[in-house]
Design a protein around this motif. Sequence first.
Motif, PDB file in Angstrom:
ATOM      1  N   ASP A  83      -2.852   2.826 -36.268  1.00 19.19           N
ATOM      2  CA  ASP A  83      -1.929   1.916 -36.482  1.00 19.19           C
ATOM      3  C   ASP A  83      -0.967   1.719 -35.156  1.00 19.19           C
ATOM      4  O   ASP A  83      -1.349   2.424 -34.290  1.00 19.19           O
ATOM      5  N   GLU A  84      -0.102   1.057 -35.255  1.00 18.30           N
ATOM      6  CA  GLU A  84       0.604   0.600 -33.895  1.00 18.30           C
ATOM      7  C   GLU A  84       1.252   1.964 -33.317  1.00 18.30           C
ATOM      8  O   GLU A  84       1.302   1.902 -32.337  1.00 18.30           O
ATOM      9  N   ALA A  85       1.632   3.073 -33.893  1.00 15.31           N
ATOM     10  CA  ALA A  85       2.341   3.967 -33.579  1.00 15.31           C
ATOM     11  C   ALA A  85       1.390   5.229 -33.333  1.00 15.31           C
ATOM     12  O   ALA A  85       1.871   6.275 -33.001  1.00 15.31           O
ATOM     13  N   GLY A  86       0.372   5.082 -33.807  1.00 12.74           N
ATOM     14  CA  GLY A  86      -0.845   6.088 -33.743  1.00 12.74           C
ATOM     15  C   GLY A  86      -0.422   7.323 -34.339  1.00 12.74           C
ATOM     16  O   GLY A  86      -0.550   8.499 -33.990  1.00 12.74           O
ATOM     17  N   SER A  87       0.219   7.066 -35.628  1.00 18.37           N
ATOM     18  CA  SER A  87       0.789   8.057 -36.374  1.00 18.37           C
ATOM     19  C   SER A  87      -0.338   9.193 -36.610  1.00 18.37           C
ATOM     20  O   SER A  87       0.220  10.411 -36.997  1.00 18.37           O
ATOM     21  N   GLN A  88      -1.404   9.020 -36.982  1.00 12.86           N
ATOM     22  CA  GLN A  88      -2.352  10.028 -37.104  1.00 12.86           C
ATOM     23  C   GLN A  88      -2.700  10.959 -36.032  1.00 12.86           C
ATOM     24  O   GLN A  88      -3.169  12.219 -36.159  1.00 12.86           O
ATOM     25  N   ALA A  89      -2.118  10.739 -34.928  1.00 13.72           N
ATOM     26  CA  ALA A  89      -2.312  11.701 -33.685  1.00 13.72           C
ATOM     27  C   ALA A  89      -1.378  12.981 -33.968  1.00 13.72           C
ATOM     28  O   ALA A  89      -1.549  13.980 -33.574  1.00 13.72           O
ATOM     29  N   TYR A  90      -0.157  12.680 -34.538  1.00 12.91           N
ATOM     30  CA  TYR A  90       0.583  13.823 -34.873  1.00 12.91           C
ATOM     31  C   TYR A  90       0.956  14.094 -36.273  1.00 12.91           C
ATOM     32  O   TYR A  90       1.772  14.828 -36.679  1.00 12.91           O
ATOM     33  N   ALA A  91       0.091  13.818 -37.109  1.00  6.81           N
ATOM     34  CA  ALA A  91       0.142  13.922 -38.582  1.00  6.81           C
ATOM     35  C   ALA A  91      -0.481  15.495 -38.844  1.00  6.81           C
ATOM     36  O   ALA A  91      -1.325  16.052 -38.198  1.00  6.81           O
ATOM     37  N   GLU A  92       0.286  16.071 -39.663  1.00  2.00           N
ATOM     38  CA  GLU A  92      -0.025  17.386 -39.969  1.00  2.00           C
ATOM     39  C   GLU A  92      -1.517  17.805 -40.449  1.00  2.00           C
ATOM     40  O   GLU A  92      -2.126  18.605 -40.158  1.00  2.00           O
ATOM     41  N   GLN A  97      -5.959  18.234 -36.211  1.00  2.00           N
ATOM     42  CA  GLN A  97      -5.119  19.115 -36.595  1.00  2.00           C
ATOM     43  C   GLN A  97      -6.023  20.053 -37.484  1.00  2.00           C
ATOM     44  O   GLN A  97      -6.231  21.375 -37.553  1.00  2.00           O
ATOM     45  N   ARG A  98      -7.009  19.225 -38.325  1.00  2.00           N
ATOM     46  CA  ARG A  98      -7.700  20.057 -39.346  1.00  2.00           C
ATOM     47  C   ARG A  98      -9.093  20.698 -38.769  1.00  2.00           C
ATOM     48  O   ARG A  98      -9.445  21.853 -39.169  1.00  2.00           O
ATOM     49  N   ALA A  99      -9.331  19.969 -37.632  1.00  3.01           N
ATOM     50  CA  ALA A  99     -10.420  20.583 -37.041  1.00  3.01           C
ATOM     51  C   ALA A  99     -10.075  21.949 -36.124  1.00  3.01           C
ATOM     52  O   ALA A  99     -10.963  23.038 -36.335  1.00  3.01           O
ATOM     53  N   LEU A 100      -9.007  22.022 -35.782  1.00  2.56           N
ATOM     54  CA  LEU A 100      -8.409  23.106 -35.167  1.00  2.56           C
ATOM     55  C   LEU A 100      -8.397  24.300 -36.111  1.00  2.56           C
ATOM     56  O   LEU A 100      -8.678  25.179 -36.058  1.00  2.56           O
ATOM     57  N   ARG A 101      -7.930  24.049 -37.480  1.00  4.68           N
ATOM     58  CA  ARG A 101      -7.737  25.129 -38.407  1.00  4.68           C
ATOM     59  C   ARG A 101      -9.085  25.643 -38.727  1.00  4.68           C
ATOM     60  O   ARG A 101      -9.281  26.935 -38.887  1.00  4.68           O
ATOM     61  N   GLU A 102     -10.037  24.531 -39.045  1.00  5.71           N
ATOM     62  CA  GLU A 102     -11.131  25.310 -39.424  1.00  5.71           C
ATOM     63  C   GLU A 102     -12.023  25.984 -38.266  1.00  5.71           C
ATOM     64  O   GLU A 102     -12.403  26.980 -38.523  1.00  5.71           O
ATOM     65  N   GLY A 103     -11.928  25.375 -37.133  1.00  8.36           N
ATOM     66  CA  GLY A 103     -12.477  26.031 -36.104  1.00  8.36           C
ATOM     67  C   GLY A 103     -11.938  27.472 -35.542  1.00  8.36           C
ATOM     68  O   GLY A 103     -12.735  28.510 -35.592  1.00  8.36           O
ATOM     69  N   LYS A 104     -10.619  27.669 -35.709  1.00  8.87           N
ATOM     70  CA  LYS A 104      -9.839  28.994 -35.476  1.00  8.87           C
ATOM     71  C   LYS A 104     -10.233  29.761 -36.714  1.00  8.87           C
ATOM     72  O   LYS A 104     -10.605  31.063 -36.409  1.00  8.87           O
ATOM     73  N   LYS A 105     -10.408  29.357 -37.769  1.00  7.64           N
ATOM     74  CA  LYS A 105     -10.814  30.395 -38.919  1.00  7.64           C
ATOM     75  C   LYS A 105     -12.375  30.825 -38.788  1.00  7.64           C
ATOM     76  O   LYS A 105     -12.521  31.914 -38.728  1.00  7.64           O
ATOM     77  N   ARG A 106     -13.344  29.939 -38.344  1.00  3.78           N
ATOM     78  CA  ARG A 106     -14.722  30.207 -38.560  1.00  3.78           C
ATOM     79  C   ARG A 106     -15.075  30.917 -37.015  1.00  3.78           C
ATOM     80  O   ARG A 106     -15.924  31.625 -37.078  1.00  3.78           O
ATOM     81  N   PHE A 107     -14.565  30.467 -36.020  1.00  2.49           N
ATOM     82  CA  PHE A 107     -14.769  30.940 -34.624  1.00  2.49           C
ATOM     83  C   PHE A 107     -13.627  31.236 -33.916  1.00  2.49           C
ATOM     84  O   PHE A 107     -13.339  30.391 -32.857  1.00  2.49           O
ATOM     85  N   SER A 145       4.717  14.361 -27.336  1.00  2.00           N
ATOM     86  CA  SER A 145       5.413  15.715 -27.380  1.00  2.00           C
ATOM     87  C   SER A 145       5.095  16.229 -28.752  1.00  2.00           C
ATOM     88  O   SER A 145       4.720  17.328 -28.936  1.00  2.00           O
ATOM     89  N   LYS A 146       5.238  15.289 -29.770  1.00  2.84           N
ATOM     90  CA  LYS A 146       5.235  15.569 -31.072  1.00  2.84           C
ATOM     91  C   LYS A 146       3.902  15.894 -31.318  1.00  2.84           C
ATOM     92  O   LYS A 146       3.474  16.959 -32.232  1.00  2.84           O
ATOM     93  N   THR A 147       2.672  15.124 -31.029  1.00  9.05           N
ATOM     94  CA  THR A 147       1.471  15.375 -30.822  1.00  9.05           C
ATOM     95  C   THR A 147       0.995  16.615 -30.245  1.00  9.05           C
ATOM     96  O   THR A 147       0.318  17.607 -30.937  1.00  9.05           O
TER      97      THR A 147
END
Length: 325
Positions: A83-92, A97-107, A145-147
């Motif tokens: 979208d215009e404001a790139g809101s998925q960049a800082y979406a929880e 963000q999801r890749a990080l949680r999965e990666g950190k848990k598994r590796f 910064s939010k991202t």
Amino acid sequence: MIKRPRRIRGNENIRRMVRETRMDKSSLIYPLFVIDGENIEEEIPTMPGQFRYSVDRLPYELERLEMAGVSNLMLFGIPAVKDEAGSQAYAEDGIVQRALREGKKRFPDLYYITDVCMCEYTSHGHCGVLCGHDVENDQTLKLLSKTALSHVEAGADMVAPSDMMDGRILAIRNLLDENGHKETPIMSYAVKYASAFYGPFRDAAGSAPAFGDRKSYQMDYHNRKEGMKEALLDVEEGADIIMVKPALSYLDIISEVSKEINLPIAAYSVSGEYAMVKAAASLGYIEEEKIICEMAVSTYRAGAEIYLTYFAKELAQFMDEGRIG
Ligand code: PBG
């Protein structure tokens, strides 16, 4: 003749003994694309051998990295909606963000760096919020910064802003510190040129600007002193690592920055460098493995201590085999 340079080139033992550039797998960072969706492992057409992974398929690639002895990666996200404001960049629940949680848990032993930018998330493909046809610097700082904060809260070990807005290192540092993340390092894409070498990446991420180009924020490649200015500014703003990008056509810049800046220097061998090697090798015009080694060594020789490359796994293997390093 008293001086004979050939004396120290006589055989492999002495050549290795006198080697000036030595490398280690621990200095490699592998850039990795994660994409919204399920059961996706799709090859990027302009980057043969590189894939976009959905979160459920990511662990397989993380395992391959760990097996190869590459322990650092840089995540790039490709969201389902832009979208215009790139809101998925800082979406929880954003893709990174999801890749990080999965990666950190598994590796958990891998080191997770995230690319912080808006261009993969904005509908117009620019690296920030628009005001007319121009990217508005100071508004963009808030989103960056939010991202960065949301990446760190999802588990990022380090953040790497690549947008080239003015003042973004300080803005990110402040927000991270206010939220108790004083120890999280920032690797700044400080010396980043407006380069056609990013072409394949933009295909991979669907992030080519819908109009215009990035020349009002990324640097003009005619300029050397300006690169130093950018590096020094980011040092003042609290960057922990300074990156030069691209690598291959910018060895002079790497060399200069590494002499002047008392921080670790990273160099990013970008998508276009990878694509050129792959294309030429597939036609049988060059020897792929030798070219990979020569490109890597030249980057370290120029002064880089850290190397971001899509060839990280291959290089790790070549280092293990003693072919370079
Ligand atoms: C995001 C970003 C880009 C790359 C890294 N971060 C694309 C761009 O600036 O257009 C390029 C990486 C590559 O080409 O491998 N701004």
